[in-house]
Design an enzyme around this catalytic site. Structure first.
Site, PDB file in Angstrom:
ATOM      1  N   ILE A   1       0.822  -1.223   0.000  1.00 56.86           N
ATOM      2  CA  ILE A   1       0.000   0.000   0.000  1.00 56.86           C
ATOM      3  C   ILE A   1       0.843   1.255   0.000  1.00 56.86           C
ATOM      4  O   ILE A   1       0.317   2.359  -0.076  1.00 56.86           O
ATOM      5  CB  ILE A   1      -0.961   0.027   1.207  1.00 56.86           C
ATOM      6  CG1 ILE A   1      -0.188  -0.068   2.530  1.00 56.86           C
ATOM      7  CG2 ILE A   1      -2.003  -1.049   1.102  1.00 56.86           C
ATOM      8  CD1 ILE A   1      -1.060   0.107   3.761  1.00 56.86           C
ATOM      9  N   GLY A   2       2.164   1.132   0.098  1.00 61.42           N
ATOM     10  CA  GLY A   2       3.018   2.315   0.093  1.00 61.42           C
ATOM     11  C   GLY A   2       4.476   1.932  -0.024  1.00 61.42           C
ATOM     12  O   GLY A   2       4.884   0.828   0.331  1.00 61.42           O
TER      13      GLY A   2
ATOM     14  N   GLY B   1       8.652   3.813   0.050  1.00 57.77           N
ATOM     15  CA  GLY B   1       9.488   4.987   0.240  1.00 57.77           C
ATOM     16  C   GLY B   1      10.954   4.624   0.202  1.00 57.77           C
ATOM     17  O   GLY B   1      11.326   3.481  -0.090  1.00 57.77           O
TER      18      GLY B   1
ATOM     19  N   SER C   1      13.047   4.275   2.577  1.00 60.20           N
ATOM     20  CA  SER C   1      13.535   3.382   3.617  1.00 60.20           C
ATOM     21  C   SER C   1      12.909   1.999   3.576  1.00 60.20           C
ATOM     22  O   SER C   1      13.328   1.106   4.294  1.00 60.20           O
ATOM     23  CB  SER C   1      13.288   4.006   5.000  1.00 60.20           C
ATOM     24  OG  SER C   1      11.905   4.230   5.179  1.00 60.20           O
ATOM     25  N   GLY C   2      11.882   1.789   2.740  1.00 66.59           N
ATOM     26  CA  GLY C   2      11.278   0.481   2.673  1.00 66.59           C
ATOM     27  C   GLY C   2       9.868   0.532   2.132  1.00 66.59           C
ATOM     28  O   GLY C   2       9.486   1.477   1.429  1.00 66.59           O
ATOM     29  N   LYS C   3       9.071  -0.477   2.452  1.00 67.67           N
ATOM     30  CA  LYS C   3       7.718  -0.607   1.940  1.00 67.67           C
ATOM     31  C   LYS C   3       6.731  -0.811   3.085  1.00 67.67           C
ATOM     32  O   LYS C   3       7.106  -1.257   4.161  1.00 67.67           O
ATOM     33  CB  LYS C   3       7.634  -1.785   0.967  1.00 67.67           C
ATOM     34  CG  LYS C   3       8.531  -1.644  -0.261  1.00 67.67           C
ATOM     35  CD  LYS C   3       8.388  -2.846  -1.181  1.00 67.67           C
ATOM     36  CE  LYS C   3       9.248  -2.680  -2.429  1.00 67.67           C
ATOM     37  NZ  LYS C   3       9.122  -3.834  -3.357  1.00 67.67           N
ATOM     38  N   VAL C   4       5.454  -0.499   2.789  1.00 68.29           N
ATOM     39  CA  VAL C   4       4.389  -0.674   3.776  1.00 68.29           C
ATOM     40  C   VAL C   4       3.332  -1.599   3.180  1.00 68.29           C
ATOM     41  O   VAL C   4       2.890  -1.408   2.035  1.00 68.29           O
ATOM     42  CB  VAL C   4       3.750   0.671   4.168  1.00 68.29           C
ATOM     43  CG1 VAL C   4       2.653   0.457   5.203  1.00 68.29           C
ATOM     44  CG2 VAL C   4       4.802   1.619   4.708  1.00 68.29           C
TER      45      VAL C   4
ATOM     46  N   LYS D   1       5.495  -2.029   8.216  1.00 72.95           N
ATOM     47  CA  LYS D   1       6.560  -1.291   7.539  1.00 72.95           C
ATOM     48  C   LYS D   1       7.813  -2.167   7.509  1.00 72.95           C
ATOM     49  O   LYS D   1       8.287  -2.611   8.558  1.00 72.95           O
ATOM     50  CB  LYS D   1       6.867   0.022   8.255  1.00 72.95           C
ATOM     51  CG  LYS D   1       7.954   0.853   7.570  1.00 72.95           C
ATOM     52  CD  LYS D   1       8.456   1.990   8.456  1.00 72.95           C
ATOM     53  CE  LYS D   1       7.434   3.073   8.599  1.00 72.95           C
ATOM     54  NZ  LYS D   1       7.989   4.250   9.329  1.00 72.95           N
TER      55      LYS D   1
ATOM     56  N   ASP E   1       9.140  15.870  12.990  1.00 73.58           N
ATOM     57  CA  ASP E   1       8.682  15.752  11.595  1.00 73.58           C
ATOM     58  C   ASP E   1       7.157  15.768  11.560  1.00 73.58           C
ATOM     59  O   ASP E   1       6.535  14.917  10.930  1.00 73.58           O
ATOM     60  CB  ASP E   1       9.231  14.488  10.952  1.00 73.58           C
ATOM     61  CG  ASP E   1       9.098  14.512   9.428  1.00 73.58           C
ATOM     62  OD1 ASP E   1       8.863  15.619   8.875  1.00 73.58           O
ATOM     63  OD2 ASP E   1       9.227  13.456   8.789  1.00 73.58           O
TER      64      ASP E   1
END
Length: 989
Positions: free
Chosen positions: A687-688, A690, A692-695, A709, A812
Site C-alpha cells: 500500500i506504500g 518509500g 527506507s522500505g515498503k508498507v 513497515k 517531523d
C-alpha cells in the site's frame, strides 16, 4: 466645414495634448517591469492620463515639486530582484518593500540611492552578504533588513554611518561575528541583531560607546563570556535583551546604574552567582527577567521595592524568602518564581495594591496560608502554587475572583472545605486541587464554570455524592476524582459529556451501576472506576467507545457476563479482576496474556488456569488421572518432536527468503501470531513505498488488519544509509514502544533481524491526512471533521511534550504523518526522527542534520539546527493552515513563498475569504477564524512567542465556544488569545 474640423480636433485632443509622464514616473515604470506582480497591486502604475506618478498606489510626492519622495510597497506579494531603478529617483527618501518576496542578493550599486533616509527590506528572501556599500548612504537613518537569508558578517564599513538611528538585522543567517565597528555609530538608538547564528563570541565592549542607544536586542546571538561592566555607560538605554545566549558569570552590579532602563531580559543563559543588591538608580525599571539561569542567593529587597510590572526569576537556585516589599508594588501584574528553593510564607498584602494577573510559585518550599488579598484588584487570571507546603484553607475572597482562568494548587497541605463560589468561576478552564486534604463536597455551583475542561480533585477527603451539575460542563475533558470518599451513584448526567476523555473515580465508595447513555463518550480514552462498590452488569455500550484504550473496573461488585462487545476495543489496559462476573470469556481474551485481567471472579470459566473453581476428585478419578498423565506425556513427546522438526524446517525456509523472524518483540497484548506476518508481505498487499522500505496491509487470521513497515536491513550502496535506517528503526521502536495514547499510532510489535526490520502498526483505513486533504477525497473532510482531526493531533503532540517522561519532540510533524482511522480520528505517526529529551531545562542541542519536511520546518531550526518543542508547534501550525486553506505547505502558486507567508500576505491584502478552503461551509466561518488565529500563534517567527502544545489544545477546545472575538495584532505582538503556561515546563533538546 470649419466647425466640423474644430469638433474633430476636440475629439482627438486628449491623447495629443496630454503631457508625457515625467522622469520619475518613467523610472517607476521600469521598476514595475522588473517585478512579478501576481495580485496586480501595481495596476495604477499603468495610468496614461497623468503626467506624474504622485497618485499611483504606494507613491508619495512633494506637494510643491511633484517629485517622488516616498515609495511604500509593503505586503504586496511582489517578487523578483531588488529594482535598482529606485536609485534613479533623485529625491527618494523613504523606500519600503517590507514583507514581499524580493529575492537574489542586494546589488552593490544600491549605494546610488543617495538621498535615502529610510530603507525597509525586511521579511523578504534576500540572500548573500550584506553589501558593504550601504554605508555610503550618508543620509540613512533607518535600515531594516530583518527576516531575510543574509549570510556572512555584518560589514565593518557600517561603522561609517553618520546619521543611522535604527539598525535591524534580526532573524537572518549571519554566521560571522558581531562587528565591533558598530560601536562607532554614535547616532544609533536601536540595534536589533537577535536570532542569528553568529560565531560564539563575547559582547563587544565597543557597543558601550553607543551613548544614544535606547534599544539593544541581542537574543539568540551565541554570546558567551560575561556581561561587560561597561554597559553602565549606556545611560539612555531603556530595553536590554540578552536572552537565549550562553553568557556566564554573575550579573554585573553596574547594570543597576542604568538610569533610564525599563526592561532587562537575561533569561536562558548560564549566569550564576547572586543578584545585585543595590537597585536604587534603576527607578525606571518595569520588567526584569533572569529566568532559566543558575542564580543563587536570595531575592534582594531593593529589587522588590521597585515599581515593577513583571518579575520573572523562575528555574534558578534561589533561596530564602520573598521580600515583603514586593507587595507594595502598585504596578506588579506578573510574578513567576517557580522551580527554585524559596521558602517561608507569602507577604500577607500580596495583591492588595497591585493588578496581579499571573502568580506562579510552583516547585518551591513556600508554606503558610494563601494571602486573602491576592485578587483584591480583580485581575488575577493564573494562580499556580503546585508542589509547595501551603496550609490552611482557600481564602473566601478567591470565590469572588471572577477573572480566574487557571487554578493549580496540587500537592500542598491545604485543608478545609472549598469556598462555595470558588467551584463556579465562569472563566475557569483548569481547576486542580489534587493531593491535598480538602473536605466537604463538590458544590452544585460548579454548573457556573462553563469553560471548565479539567477538574482535578484526586487524593483528598471529599465526600458525599457527585452533583448532577458536573454533567452540565459541556467542555469538560478530564475529571479525576480518585482517592476520595465520594458515595452514592455516578450521576447519569456525566453520560452527556461528549468531550470527556478521561474519567477516573477509582478508590471511592460509589455504588449503583455505570450510567446509561454512555454512547456519547466518543472521546473517552481512559475509564477507571476501580475499587468502589459498583454493581450490576457491565454495559455492552462500553465496547462501542471508539478510542477507549484504558479500562479498569476491578475491585467492584459487577456481575453477569462479560460483554462480547469488549472485543471491539483496542485496549492497552483491561482489568476486570475481583468482581462477581460469570460465564465464558470472550474468545479474544481467552488467552494466557489476559489471565490477570480476570482473576478473582469465581464464576468465570475458560481454559485459563486459576479462573475456574477447583473440585474434589475420587480415588478412581485419581488413578484415571495417572493413566491419563502417562498418555499425555507420551503425546507431548510426540508433539514436541513434530514441532521441533517443523520449526527447523520453517527456520531454514525463512532464511532462504532472506528473513529471520527470531527477534520479535511485542509492546501490547496482541491477538495474533507474529510469524503469520511474514507470509503476507506480498506485492498484492503493498500500500506504500518509500526510500527506507515498503508498507503492507496485512489481514490476519483472527480478522484483525495491521500495517507492516518493512525496512531493509542491509544497504546496497553505502554504510551510511544502513546506519540511518538502523537509527530510524531504533528511534521508532524506543519511542512508540513506550507510548500509550489514543492519538498516537500503536506499534503492536517489531522484528529486528540481520536481514530485515519489521514494524507492525495498527492499520488506519483512511490513510494520511495529507493524502486525503490534497486529493479528490478532500470533500470527505467537512469543517467539523477537520476540527476534530486538528484537536486529536494536538492532544497527541501535547502528550509527547508534557506527559511523557522523559518528554519527546517529534521533529517531523506534517499532514502525511497524521493518520486517520475509519471514523477520521487522527493519530500522530512516524517517529523515525523523534528526539527523547533527557532533562527539562537543558540547553538546546544542535543536530547534525535538519530533520523535518520542506514547508513545515520552523525558521530557527533551518539555520541554527537547534530544536525544541517549539519546532513541533510551528509544524503543527502549518498543518492547521492546511486544514483551513486546503492547500499544501509548498505550492507553485505561492511563488517562492511557503504556506505561512502566503496566508499572511493574502490575509492582509485580500481578507479572510480568500484564504478559507471554498469547499468548507461558510456557517463555520467564526470557528475557522479562531483556528486561524491559533495557527498564526503557532507559526510565529519567534519561538518564544509560540504557545505550548498544552495551551494549543486548550485554545482549540475554546475555539468552538460561543461569543469569541479575539484577534491577532498586525504588528506581530501577542493577542489576548495567548499567554504562556509557565508550569508547562519547556522542553529543550
Amino acid at each position: 466645414m470649419l466647425l466640423f474640423f474644430f469638433l474633430l480636433c476636440l475629439t482627438l485632443s486628449p491623447p495629443l495634448l496630454t503631457q508625457s509622464l515625467n522622469q520619475d514616473g518613467l523610472y517607476l515604470r521600469r521598476v514595475k517591469l522588473g517585478l512579478s506582480d501576481p495580485t496586480d497591486s501595481l495596476a495604477s502604475w499603468d495610468d496614461t492620463r497623468v503626467d506624474t506618478p504622485c497618485h499611483w498606489r504606494g507613491v508619495s510626492c512633494d506637494p510643491l515639486t511633484q517629485r517622488v519622495t516616498s515609495v511604500n510597497l509593503s505586503h504586496w506579494q511582489l517578487s523578483g530582484p531588488f529594482p535598482i531603478f529606485f536609485c534613479r529617483l533623485p529625491y527618494l527618501a523613504q523606500l519600503s518593500l517590507y514583507n514581499n518576496s524580493i529575492n537574489s542578493s542586494l546589488p552593490l550599486d544600491i549605494s546610488t540611492c543617495r538621498n535615502l533616509t529610510d530603507l525597509n527590506l525586511g521579511s523578504n528572501l534576500l540572500v548573500g552578504a550584506i553589501p558593504a556599500t550601504l554605508s555610503q548612504l550618508k543620509n540613512l537613518k533607518s535600515l531594516e533588513l530583518q527576516e531575510n537569508n543574509f549570510t556572512g558578517d555584518i560589514p565593518a564599513s557600517f561603522g561609517e554611518f553618520t546619521q543611522l538611528e535604527s539598525l535591524s538585522l534580526f532573524n537572518n543567517l549571519l554566521n560571522g561575528t558581531i562587528s565591533s565597528s558598530l560601536g562607532n555609530i554614535s547616532t544609533l538608538k536601536e540595534l536589533r541583531l537577535a536570532y542569528n547564528p553568529f560565531q560564539p563570541g563575547q559582547l563587544p565592549s565597543q557597543l558601550s560607546n553607543l551613548t544614544n542607544l535606547e534599544y539593544l536586542w541581542l537574543s539568540g546571538c551565541n554570546l558567551v563570556g560575561e556581561i561587560p561592566e561597561s554597559l553602565t555607560r549606556l545611560t539612555k538605554l531603556t530595553n536590554l535583551d540578552l536572552s537565549f545566549n550562553g553568557l556566564t558569570g554573575s550579573i554585573p552590579s553596574s547594570i543597576t546604574e542604568m538610569k533610564s532602563i525599563e526592561q532587562i531580559e537575561l533569561f536562558k543563559n548560564s549566569l550564576s552567582g547572586e543578584l545585585p543588591v543595590k537597585w536604587v538608580n534603576t527607578t525606571t525599571l518595569l520588567r526584569f527577567d533572569a529566568s532559566m539561569n543558575q542564580l543563587t542567593g536570595t531575592i534582594p529587597n531593593e529589587l522588590c521595592e521597585l515599581q515593577l510590572e513583571s518579575l520573572n526569576l523562575y528555574e534558578n537556585r534561589l533561596e530564602g524568602t520573598l521580600p515583603e516589599s514586593i507587595a507594595r508594588s502598585k504596578n506588579l501584574s506578573e510574578l513567576k518564581l517557580f522551580n527554585n528553593k524559596l521558602r517561608g510564607g507569602l507577604p500577607s498584602e500580596l495583591g492588595k495594591y497591585s493588578p496581579l494577573q499571573t502568580l506562579d510559585l510552583s516547585y518551591n518550599q513556600f508554606s503558610g496560608e494563601i494571602p486573602e488579598v491576592l485578587c483584591e484588584k480583580g485581575s488575577l487570571e493564573d494562580l499556580v502554587l503546585i508542589y509547595n507546603s501551603f496550609s490552611g484553607k482557600i481564602p473566601q475572597s478567591l470565590g469572588k475572583c471572577r477573572s480566574l482562568r487557571r487554578v493549580r494548587l496540587r500537592h500542598n497541605l491545604l485543608s478545609g472545605s472549598v469556598p462555595e463560589m470558588f467551584w463556579g468561576l465562569p472563566h475557569m478552564y483548569l481547576f486542580d486541587l489534587a493531593d491535598n486534604s480538602f473536605t466537604g463536597q463538590i458544590s452544585k455551583s460548579i454548573s457556573g464554570a462553563n469553560n471548565l475542561s479539567s477538574l482535578l480533585v484526586s487524593r483528598n477527603n471529599f465526600s458525599g455524592s457527585i452533583p448532577d451539575e458536573v454533567g452540565l460542563l459541556s467542555n469538560l475533558v478530564e475529571f479525576s476524582g480518585d482517592g476520595n470518599k465520594f458515595a452514592g451513584q455516578i450521576p447519569g448526567s456525566l453520560a452527556k459529556l461528549s468531550q470527556l476523555g478521561n474519567l477516573d473515580l477509582s478508590e471511592n465508595e460509589l455504588s449503583g451501576g455505570i450510567p446509561e447513555g454512555i454512547e456519547s463518550w466518543k472521546n473517552m480514552n481512559e475509564l477507571n472506576l476501580a475499587n468502589n462498590r459498583l454493581s450490576g452488569e457491565i454495559p455492552s455500550e462500553i465496547g462501542n467507545l471508539p478510542v477507549l484504550n484504558y479500562l479498569d473496573l476491578s475491585g467492584n461488585l459487577f456481575s453477569g457476563k462479560i460483554p462480547l462487545e469488549l472485543q471491539n476495543l483496542k485496549l492497552n489496559v483491561l482489568n476486570l479482576s475481583n468482581n462477581r462476573l460469570s460465564g465464558e470469556l470472550p474468545p479474544l481474551y481467552a488467552k494466557e496474556m489476559y489471565r490477570g485481567s480476570f482473576l478473582g471472579n469465581p464464576g468465570l470459566c475458560g481454559d485459563l488456569a486459576g479462573l475456574c473453581p477447583k473440585t474434589g476428585r475420587s480415588k478412581n478419578e485419581g488413578s484415571l488421572w495417572i493413566f491419563g498423565l502417562i498418555f499425555l506425556l507420551a503425546g507431548v513427546v510426540f508433539v514436541v518432536g513434530v514441532i521441533w522438526f517443523y520449526v527447523k524446517y520453517q527456520k531454514l525456509k525463512k532464511t532462504k527468503k532472506g528473513m529471520a523472524l527470531s527477534k520479535w518483540k511485542s509492546f501490547h497484548k496482541i491477538g495474533f501470531s507474529e510469524f503469520e506476518i511474514a507470509d503476507c508481505l506480498k506485492e498484492e498487499n503493498l500500500i506504500g513505498s518509500g526510500a527506507s522500505g515498503k508498507v503492507y496491509k496485512v489481514l490476519l487470521s483472527n480478522g484483525d488488519v495491521v500495517a507492516v513497515k518493512k525496512l531493509w536491513g542491509r544497504a546496497k550502496k553505502d554504510d551510511s544509509s544502513n546506519e540511518s535506517q538502523r537509527d530510524e528503526f531504533e528511534v521508532e521502536v524506543e519511542t512508540l514502544g513506550k507510548i500509550r495514547h489514543k492519538n498516537i499510532v500503536r506499534l503492536w510489535c517489531c522484528c529486528n533481524s540481520r536481514d530485515c526490520k519489521l514494524l507492525v502498526y495498527e492499520y488506519m483505513p483512511n490513510g494520511s491526512l495529507g493524502d486525503v486533504l490534497h486529493s479528490s477525497k478532500a470533500s470527505l473532510l467537512d469543517w467539523p471533521t477537520r476540527y476534530k482531526i486538528a484537536l486529536d493531533a494536538a492532544e497527541g503532540l501535547s502528550y509527547l511534550h508534557h506527559d511523557c517522561v522523559p518528554p519527546i519532540v517529534h521533529r517531523d510533524v506534517k499532514s502525511n504523518n497524521i493518520l486517520l482511522d475509519a471514523e477520521f480520528s487522527a493519530r500522530v505517526a512516524d517517529f523515525g526522527v523523534a528526539k527523547v529529551v533527557d532533562g527539562v531545562g537543558k540547553g538546546p542541542e544542535s543536530m547534525s542534520v535538519i530533520a523535518g519536511s520542506c514547508g513545515y520546518i520552523a525558521p530557527e531550526y533551518a539555520y541554527t539546527l537547534r530544536v525544541n518543542e517549539k519546532s513541533d508547534i510551528y509544524s503543527f501550525g502549518v498543518v492547521l493552515l492546511e486544514l483551513i486553506t486546503g492547500r499544501p505547505p509548498i505550492d507553485p502558486e505561492f511563488g517562492e513563498k511557503d504556506l505561512v507567508k502566503w496566508v499572511c500576505t493574502t490575509l492582509d491584502q485580500k481578507g479572510l475569504d480568500n484564504i478559507i478552503d471554498p469547499n468548507l461551509d461558510s456557517s463555520y466561518k467564526d470557528q475557522i477564524c479562531r483556528v486561524l488565529e491559533i495557527s498564526l500563534l503557532c507559526t510565529n517567527a519567534l519561538p518564544l512567542n509560540r504557545p505550548s502544545m498544552r495551551k494549543v489544545v486548550k485554545l482549540l477546545q475554546e475555539a468552538t465556544a460561543e461569543n469569541k472575538s479575539k484577534t491577532i495584532k498586525k504588528d506581530g505582538k501577542l493577542s489576548p488569545y495567548y499567554y504562556e503556561d509557565p508550569s508547562d515546563n519547556q522542553i529543550l533538546v
